[in-house]
Design a protein around this motif. Sequence first.
Motif, PDB file in Angstrom:
ATOM      1  N   ALA A 286      75.132 -14.576  67.759  1.00 13.27           N
ATOM      2  CA  ALA A 286      75.925 -14.218  66.583  1.00 13.27           C
ATOM      3  C   ALA A 286      76.228 -15.405  65.680  1.00 13.27           C
ATOM      4  O   ALA A 286      77.112 -15.330  64.826  1.00 13.27           O
ATOM      5  N   SER A 287      75.497 -16.498  65.839  1.00 10.49           N
ATOM      6  CA  SER A 287      75.717 -17.665  64.980  1.00 10.49           C
ATOM      7  C   SER A 287      75.139 -17.413  63.591  1.00 10.49           C
ATOM      8  O   SER A 287      74.166 -16.658  63.420  1.00 10.49           O
ATOM      9  N   LEU A 288      75.734 -18.030  62.588  1.00 11.44           N
ATOM     10  CA  LEU A 288      75.304 -17.867  61.199  1.00 11.44           C
ATOM     11  C   LEU A 288      74.143 -18.806  60.913  1.00 11.44           C
ATOM     12  O   LEU A 288      74.289 -20.025  60.916  1.00 11.44           O
ATOM     13  N   ALA A 289      72.958 -18.230  60.658  1.00 13.66           N
ATOM     14  CA  ALA A 289      71.766 -19.037  60.399  1.00 13.66           C
ATOM     15  C   ALA A 289      71.667 -19.453  58.939  1.00 13.66           C
ATOM     16  O   ALA A 289      71.173 -20.538  58.631  1.00 13.66           O
ATOM     17  N   LYS A 290      72.131 -18.602  58.041  1.00 11.64           N
ATOM     18  CA  LYS A 290      72.077 -18.924  56.610  1.00 11.64           C
ATOM     19  C   LYS A 290      73.061 -18.047  55.876  1.00 11.64           C
ATOM     20  O   LYS A 290      73.297 -16.892  56.241  1.00 11.64           O
ATOM     21  N   SER A 291      73.657 -18.603  54.811  1.00 14.51           N
ATOM     22  CA  SER A 291      74.552 -17.856  53.942  1.00 14.51           C
ATOM     23  C   SER A 291      74.317 -18.310  52.509  1.00 14.51           C
ATOM     24  O   SER A 291      74.437 -19.500  52.203  1.00 14.51           O
ATOM     25  N   VAL A 292      73.951 -17.368  51.628  1.00 13.71           N
ATOM     26  CA  VAL A 292      73.708 -17.673  50.225  1.00 13.71           C
ATOM     27  C   VAL A 292      74.337 -16.588  49.372  1.00 13.71           C
ATOM     28  O   VAL A 292      74.574 -15.475  49.835  1.00 13.71           O
ATOM     29  N   THR A 293      74.612 -16.892  48.123  1.00 11.68           N
ATOM     30  CA  THR A 293      75.102 -15.871  47.206  1.00 11.68           C
ATOM     31  C   THR A 293      73.943 -14.960  46.814  1.00 11.68           C
ATOM     32  O   THR A 293      72.768 -15.328  46.898  1.00 11.68           O
ATOM     33  N   LEU A 294      74.284 -13.757  46.362  1.00 11.39           N
ATOM     34  CA  LEU A 294      73.251 -12.859  45.851  1.00 11.39           C
ATOM     35  C   LEU A 294      72.496 -13.496  44.696  1.00 11.39           C
ATOM     36  O   LEU A 294      71.272 -13.372  44.588  1.00 11.39           O
ATOM     37  N   ALA A 295      73.225 -14.183  43.837  1.00 10.14           N
ATOM     38  CA  ALA A 295      72.593 -14.846  42.702  1.00 10.14           C
ATOM     39  C   ALA A 295      71.587 -15.889  43.161  1.00 10.14           C
ATOM     40  O   ALA A 295      70.492 -16.013  42.604  1.00 10.14           O
ATOM     41  N   SER A 296      71.952 -16.638  44.184  1.00  8.99           N
ATOM     42  CA  SER A 296      71.044 -17.645  44.714  1.00  8.99           C
ATOM     43  C   SER A 296      69.837 -17.003  45.382  1.00  8.99           C
ATOM     44  O   SER A 296      68.707 -17.466  45.223  1.00  8.99           O
ATOM     45  N   PHE A 297      70.086 -15.950  46.122  1.00  9.67           N
ATOM     46  CA  PHE A 297      68.997 -15.298  46.850  1.00  9.67           C
ATOM     47  C   PHE A 297      67.932 -14.770  45.892  1.00  9.67           C
ATOM     48  O   PHE A 297      66.732 -14.925  46.128  1.00  9.67           O
ATOM     49  N   PHE A 298      68.381 -14.159  44.792  1.00  8.10           N
ATOM     50  CA  PHE A 298      67.432 -13.586  43.836  1.00  8.10           C
ATOM     51  C   PHE A 298      67.112 -14.525  42.667  1.00  8.10           C
ATOM     52  O   PHE A 298      66.325 -14.177  41.789  1.00  8.10           O
ATOM     53  N   ASN A 299      67.761 -15.700  42.663  1.00  8.59           N
ATOM     54  CA  ASN A 299      67.512 -16.684  41.600  1.00  8.59           C
ATOM     55  C   ASN A 299      67.787 -16.086  40.220  1.00  8.59           C
ATOM     56  O   ASN A 299      67.000 -16.223  39.286  1.00  8.59           O
ATOM     57  N   TYR A 300      68.949 -15.445  40.093  1.00  7.69           N
ATOM     58  CA  TYR A 300      69.301 -14.740  38.855  1.00  7.69           C
ATOM     59  C   TYR A 300      70.791 -14.879  38.595  1.00  7.69           C
ATOM     60  O   TYR A 300      71.610 -14.563  39.471  1.00  7.69           O
ATOM     61  N   THR A 301      71.153 -15.331  37.377  1.00 16.20           N
ATOM     62  CA  THR A 301      72.566 -15.533  37.060  1.00 16.20           C
ATOM     63  C   THR A 301      72.966 -14.967  35.697  1.00 16.20           C
ATOM     64  O   THR A 301      74.102 -15.134  35.277  1.00 16.20           O
ATOM     65  N   THR A 302      72.068 -14.269  35.028  1.00 16.73           N
ATOM     66  CA  THR A 302      72.383 -13.775  33.683  1.00 16.73           C
ATOM     67  C   THR A 302      73.508 -12.746  33.724  1.00 16.73           C
ATOM     68  O   THR A 302      74.411 -12.757  32.892  1.00 16.73           O
ATOM     69  N   GLN A 303      73.446 -11.839  34.685  1.00 18.10           N
ATOM     70  CA  GLN A 303      74.501 -10.851  34.888  1.00 18.10           C
ATOM     71  C   GLN A 303      74.842 -10.792  36.375  1.00 18.10           C
ATOM     72  O   GLN A 303      74.067 -11.244  37.217  1.00 18.10           O
ATOM     73  N   ALA A 304      76.003 -10.232  36.691  1.00 22.10           N
ATOM     74  CA  ALA A 304      76.393 -10.096  38.094  1.00 22.10           C
ATOM     75  C   ALA A 304      75.519  -9.068  38.799  1.00 22.10           C
ATOM     76  O   ALA A 304      75.151  -8.041  38.231  1.00 22.10           O
ATOM     77  N   LEU A 305      75.182  -9.354  40.039  1.00 20.58           N
ATOM     78  CA  LEU A 305      74.420  -8.446  40.887  1.00 20.58           C
ATOM     79  C   LEU A 305      75.377  -7.638  41.763  1.00 20.58           C
ATOM     80  O   LEU A 305      76.437  -8.132  42.158  1.00 20.58           O
ATOM     81  N   PHE A 306      74.991  -6.416  42.100  1.00 19.84           N
ATOM     82  CA  PHE A 306      75.868  -5.564  42.900  1.00 19.84           C
ATOM     83  C   PHE A 306      75.026  -4.506  43.619  1.00 19.84           C
ATOM     84  O   PHE A 306      73.804  -4.454  43.482  1.00 19.84           O
ATOM     85  N   ASP A 307      75.694  -3.657  44.403  1.00 19.20           N
ATOM     86  CA  ASP A 307      75.040  -2.591  45.174  1.00 19.20           C
ATOM     87  C   ASP A 307      73.837  -3.096  45.978  1.00 19.20           C
ATOM     88  O   ASP A 307      72.744  -2.523  45.913  1.00 19.20           O
ATOM     89  N   PRO A 308      74.005  -4.162  46.782  1.00 24.11           N
ATOM     90  CA  PRO A 308      72.867  -4.670  47.551  1.00 24.11           C
ATOM     91  C   PRO A 308      72.514  -3.750  48.717  1.00 24.11           C
ATOM     92  O   PRO A 308      73.376  -3.053  49.270  1.00 24.11           O
ATOM     93  N   ARG A 309      71.252  -3.754  49.093  1.00 23.34           N
ATOM     94  CA  ARG A 309      70.764  -3.000  50.245  1.00 23.34           C
ATOM     95  C   ARG A 309      69.810  -3.883  51.041  1.00 23.34           C
ATOM     96  O   ARG A 309      69.135  -4.753  50.486  1.00 23.34           O
TER      97      ARG A 309
END
Length: 529
Positions: free
Chosen positions: A162-185
Amino acid sequence: MLHHMTRLLQPEHPDLRMRNKVEKLTLTAAIGISSLLLLPAYARAQMIAPNAWLNLDSPIELLPRENYVMPRPAPSAIPFRPTISASAYAAAKKAAAANYSPVEPAPFAPVPAAPPTMVFKNFSGASQIDTTRPPDTEGAVGATQFVETTNSQVNIYNKSDASLAKSVTLASFFNYTTQALFDPRVVYDPVWKRWIVTADAFAESSSIQKFYIAISKTSNAAGAFYIYNVNVTSFLSVGDFWDFPQVGFDQDAVIFTANVFGSSNAYKGAYAFPMAKALLYNGRSGSAPVFGPLVGTLAPPIVLDQNANTFLIAAPAPLTSGSTFTKYTMTNSSHPASTALVASTITLPSAYSIPPSAHQPGTTALLDTSDSRFVNASTQNGNDLWQTHTIALSGSATPKFYRINTAVNTISQSGFFFQTNTSDDFNASITANANGDSFVTWTATDPANSRNAQVMFSGKRSADTAIPAPGGVVGVISSTFYDTTDAKERWGDYSAITIDPSSTSKAWLVNEKINSTTLWGSQIMQVSF
C-alpha cells in the motif's frame, strides 16, 4: 435524533412510498421468442445509426517522471449537471425529501445468510489539497498496482504494501493547464495489461472542449502513456458541454460515453463512441462512429468474456420515478464502418424514484445523494450485466443492485442493500467476477447511531439470493460531519470497486470519507469473501 421511518416493517406498495427495505430477491422467468414478438412497440429493438464521426489524431507520448505538480486552475467546486435541468433536479429532490418522517426505528430484522467478508488492506487515499470538490473518487486495480484518480490527483499505490509509488496532479498527468480537469476515470485491462485514464476539461471556448484519454504502454501505471487529446465539439454542436464521461471496454474496443448539455444547460442526451484497442494500445490515429443522442446517463460495461455483443445501459432519471432501463447492444465495436447499435427496453418489476438527501449527526447540513443514474461502469459476463444505483426507499436514500439477463431483457436478481434500519445509504458501485460473485461499496450515514459518513462494503456469492441488509462491513467511520458553505453538500460524485486480476475472489475499492468539516478524504480497501 432518531430521524426517519422504519424501513423493515412496512408493507409493499407499488409506488415505492412505503416499501419494505429488506426487499425479496426478484426472479423473473425467461421470455420466449413468441412472447417477445408480442411486446409493445416501445420495447422492441431499434437500430441506431451514428450521427457523427470522430477522427482521433496521433497521441503525444509522456515519459515517466518523478512526482511533479504543474500550476492549474482550481475552481471552488465542480458544478453538477444532472440529466434533468437544475430547477427540475432541485424540485425532485425536495419532493423526495418531503417523504422523510422522523419516528422511532424498529428493531433489526435478521440478517440474510451470506458468505463472510474480510479486509486485507485498508488505508487512506487522496485527500483535498486545494478547494476542488467533490473528489469524484475513482480507482482500479491492476497486476501490481492500484490507481486512484480524483478531481485533484492521480495516485499510484503498490499492492504489496500500500505504499505510494507516484502522486501527480491531473494537470501534470495530462500535461494540460488551460482549463481545470474534472470527472476523471480509470480502468485496467487485465488481458492486454493496459491502464486507461480519462478526464474532462472545462470548455476553452464555444468551439473547444478537451476530453483526454491516456493509455499506458505497459502494465506499469508509473511508466509511459500515450495521451490523446479529443476536441469533443468537433462532433457536437457549438456551445455543447461534454459532461460525466464514463469508460468501459470489451474484447476489442474501449467504449466512451458522456452526457451532453446545450449552451443553455438543456440536456441533449448521452453520446457514445468505441475506439479499437489495436489503435489506442499502439498509439495510432484512427476514426470512430459517434452515437447520439441516446438515453442518459449511459454506463458502458467492463466485459469479462469474449461476447460479440457489448451492452450499454441507462436508468433514466425523470422527475419522480422510472420503471424501465434502456439497453444498447453494440456489435463490431472495433470496426468503425460496421459498428452497430441497437436499443431495447427492460421493464422492471417495480419502479424507482430519485433519492432524498442524506442526513448527518450533529448538523442540519445534508449530503447530496445525486439522482438515480448508474454512476460507474457495469460488469458484463455471459448473459449477466451487473449494475447498481441509489434510489428512494421509505423516505431515505438506498442503493439497489441488479443482475440483468441480457439474453431476454429481464431482471434475474435484484435487491436493496444498506447498513442499518436508520441509515442513509448512497454513492454505490458494484463489480462481479466470472463466477458471478459480486462486491459493492457505498457511503452510509446514521444519525440515529451518531455515525458520520462511513465507507462500506459487502457482496454476495452468485447463488446467494441477496446482499445482506441490514449489513455490510465498515471500512472507516469519519470523525466529523461535512459542512462547507453549500446548502446541500456535494458528495461523490461516484465511487469504484474492481476485481483483482491476480485473485478474482478479491476486490479493491475507493470511496469518499471526511477528513475535517470542510475537507474530503478517501479510503482504499482490498476485500475478499
